[in-house]
Design a protein around this motif. Structure first.
Motif, PDB file in Angstrom:
ATOM      1  N   MET A   1      14.546  77.587  33.451  1.00 56.95           N
ATOM      2  CA  MET A   1      15.083  76.246  33.256  1.00 56.95           C
ATOM      3  C   MET A   1      14.300  75.561  32.137  1.00 56.95           C
ATOM      4  SD  MET A   1      15.530  73.299  36.106  1.00 56.95           S
ATOM      5  CE  MET A   1      16.985  72.359  35.932  1.00 56.95           C
ATOM      6  N   LEU A   2      15.015  74.875  31.271  1.00 61.58           N
ATOM      7  CA  LEU A   2      14.377  74.192  30.157  1.00 61.58           C
ATOM      8  C   LEU A   2      13.767  72.871  30.602  1.00 61.58           C
ATOM      9  CD1 LEU A   2      17.076  74.645  27.387  1.00 61.58           C
ATOM     10  CD2 LEU A   2      14.918  75.872  27.592  1.00 61.58           C
ATOM     11  N   ALA A   3      12.638  72.548  30.014  1.00 66.65           N
ATOM     12  CA  ALA A   3      12.014  71.251  30.282  1.00 66.65           C
ATOM     13  C   ALA A   3      12.844  70.173  29.592  1.00 66.65           C
ATOM     14  CB  ALA A   3      10.589  71.239  29.754  1.00 66.65           C
ATOM     15  N   PRO A   4      12.957  68.984  30.192  1.00 67.87           N
ATOM     16  CA  PRO A   4      13.735  67.921  29.551  1.00 67.87           C
ATOM     17  C   PRO A   4      13.071  67.480  28.255  1.00 67.87           C
ATOM     18  CG  PRO A   4      12.539  67.060  31.435  1.00 67.87           C
ATOM     19  CD  PRO A   4      12.348  68.553  31.435  1.00 67.87           C
ATOM     20  N   THR A   5      13.886  67.109  27.297  1.00 68.19           N
ATOM     21  CA  THR A   5      13.375  66.599  26.030  1.00 68.19           C
ATOM     22  C   THR A   5      12.905  65.171  26.233  1.00 68.19           C
ATOM     23  OG1 THR A   5      14.925  67.976  24.814  1.00 68.19           O
ATOM     24  CG2 THR A   5      13.974  66.122  23.631  1.00 68.19           C
ATOM     25  N   LEU A   6      11.717  64.888  25.779  1.00 70.60           N
ATOM     26  CA  LEU A   6      11.153  63.543  25.887  1.00 70.60           C
ATOM     27  C   LEU A   6      11.217  62.872  24.522  1.00 70.60           C
ATOM     28  CD1 LEU A   6       8.025  64.265  28.110  1.00 70.60           C
ATOM     29  CD2 LEU A   6      10.318  63.615  28.822  1.00 70.60           C
ATOM     30  N   ILE A   7      11.632  61.617  24.508  1.00 68.34           N
ATOM     31  CA  ILE A   7      11.759  60.886  23.251  1.00 68.34           C
ATOM     32  C   ILE A   7      10.977  59.570  23.333  1.00 68.34           C
ATOM     33  CG2 ILE A   7      13.989  61.920  22.682  1.00 68.34           C
ATOM     34  CD1 ILE A   7      15.352  59.389  23.646  1.00 68.34           C
ATOM     35  N   PRO A   8      10.494  59.085  22.193  1.00 67.04           N
ATOM     36  CA  PRO A   8       9.736  57.825  22.194  1.00 67.04           C
ATOM     37  C   PRO A   8      10.648  56.626  22.445  1.00 67.04           C
ATOM     38  CG  PRO A   8       9.961  58.677  19.968  1.00 67.04           C
ATOM     39  CD  PRO A   8      10.549  59.710  20.882  1.00 67.04           C
ATOM     40  N   GLY A   9      10.060  55.537  22.869  1.00 64.83           N
ATOM     41  CA  GLY A   9      10.783  54.320  23.209  1.00 64.83           C
ATOM     42  C   GLY A   9      11.752  53.819  22.146  1.00 64.83           C
ATOM     43  N   PRO A  10      11.336  53.717  20.873  1.00 59.86           N
ATOM     44  CA  PRO A  10      12.281  53.211  19.862  1.00 59.86           C
ATOM     45  C   PRO A  10      13.532  54.086  19.720  1.00 59.86           C
ATOM     46  CG  PRO A  10      10.040  53.027  19.056  1.00 59.86           C
ATOM     47  CD  PRO A  10       9.973  53.817  20.340  1.00 59.86           C
ATOM     48  N   ALA A  16      20.441  54.165  23.533  1.00 62.19           N
ATOM     49  CA  ALA A  16      21.061  53.361  24.585  1.00 62.19           C
ATOM     50  C   ALA A  16      21.722  52.097  24.027  1.00 62.19           C
ATOM     51  CB  ALA A  16      20.020  52.982  25.635  1.00 62.19           C
ATOM     52  N   GLY A  17      21.522  51.823  22.739  1.00 67.73           N
ATOM     53  CA  GLY A  17      22.122  50.638  22.136  1.00 67.73           C
ATOM     54  C   GLY A  17      21.451  49.344  22.533  1.00 67.73           C
ATOM     55  N   VAL A  18      20.142  49.407  22.777  1.00 67.59           N
ATOM     56  CA  VAL A  18      19.385  48.208  23.139  1.00 67.59           C
ATOM     57  C   VAL A  18      18.181  48.085  22.205  1.00 67.59           C
ATOM     58  CG1 VAL A  18      20.097  48.312  25.560  1.00 67.59           C
ATOM     59  CG2 VAL A  18      17.967  49.412  24.866  1.00 67.59           C
ATOM     60  N   ALA A  19      17.511  46.959  22.267  1.00 58.95           N
ATOM     61  CA  ALA A  19      16.318  46.738  21.456  1.00 58.95           C
ATOM     62  C   ALA A  19      15.116  47.452  22.085  1.00 58.95           C
ATOM     63  CB  ALA A  19      16.027  45.246  21.351  1.00 58.95           C
ATOM     64  N   PRO A  20      14.155  47.884  21.276  1.00 62.51           N
ATOM     65  CA  PRO A  20      12.945  48.487  21.837  1.00 62.51           C
ATOM     66  C   PRO A  20      12.250  47.580  22.858  1.00 62.51           C
ATOM     67  CG  PRO A  20      13.039  48.917  19.497  1.00 62.51           C
ATOM     68  CD  PRO A  20      14.168  47.956  19.813  1.00 62.51           C
ATOM     69  N   ARG A  24      10.798  48.282  26.843  1.00 63.39           N
ATOM     70  CA  ARG A  24       9.502  47.834  27.369  1.00 63.39           C
ATOM     71  C   ARG A  24       9.681  46.934  28.585  1.00 63.39           C
ATOM     72  NH1 ARG A  24       8.692  47.440  21.753  1.00 63.39           N
ATOM     73  NH2 ARG A  24       8.943  45.176  21.781  1.00 63.39           N
ATOM     74  N   LYS A  25      10.692  46.070  28.562  1.00 63.71           N
ATOM     75  CA  LYS A  25      10.955  45.172  29.684  1.00 63.71           C
ATOM     76  C   LYS A  25      11.381  45.961  30.918  1.00 63.71           C
ATOM     77  CE  LYS A  25      11.320  40.949  31.210  1.00 63.71           C
ATOM     78  NZ  LYS A  25      10.161  40.081  31.292  1.00 63.71           N
ATOM     79  N   TRP A  26      12.240  46.980  30.736  1.00 66.34           N
ATOM     80  CA  TRP A  26      12.665  47.807  31.861  1.00 66.34           C
ATOM     81  C   TRP A  26      11.475  48.505  32.503  1.00 66.34           C
ATOM     82  CZ3 TRP A  26      17.409  50.442  29.105  1.00 66.34           C
ATOM     83  CH2 TRP A  26      18.468  49.542  29.060  1.00 66.34           C
ATOM     84  N   VAL A  27      10.532  48.950  31.666  1.00 69.62           N
ATOM     85  CA  VAL A  27       9.323  49.594  32.203  1.00 69.62           C
ATOM     86  C   VAL A  27       8.525  48.562  32.997  1.00 69.62           C
ATOM     87  CG1 VAL A  27       7.115  50.658  31.592  1.00 69.62           C
ATOM     88  CG2 VAL A  27       9.211  51.389  30.434  1.00 69.62           C
ATOM     89  N   GLN A  28       8.359  47.377  32.428  1.00 63.21           N
ATOM     90  CA  GLN A  28       7.601  46.307  33.095  1.00 63.21           C
ATOM     91  C   GLN A  28       8.234  45.935  34.439  1.00 63.21           C
ATOM     92  OE1 GLN A  28       7.752  42.575  30.972  1.00 63.21           O
ATOM     93  NE2 GLN A  28       5.786  41.906  31.805  1.00 63.21           N
TER      94      GLN A  28
END
Length: 67
Positions: A1-10, A16-20, A24-28
């Protein structure tokens, strides 16, 4: 099984069509958890970002059928 690809926040924000700042707010708020780190940058699974985006959308009332 392949590991999921991880991408940076920006990049996650662009996909996702949202601002960086939204990522950060979703994480908070606990709606999104980083899946890893690269230096100081948080990395995310794209499917987690999309799930957070779906849960943040306002719910609309279902359309009624007219006949």
């Amino acid at each position: 099984m392949l590991a999921p690809t991880l991408i940076p926040g920006p990049l996650a924000a662009a996909e996702a069509g949202v601002a960086p700042a939204t990522i950060r707010k979703w994480v908070q708020l606990g709606r999104l958890a980083p899946a890893g780190k690269a230096g100081r940058a948080q990395l995310f699974r794209l499917e987690d970002v999309f799930a957070a985006e779906r849960s943040a959308r306002p719910r609309t009332a279902p359309a009624t059928l007219r006949g």
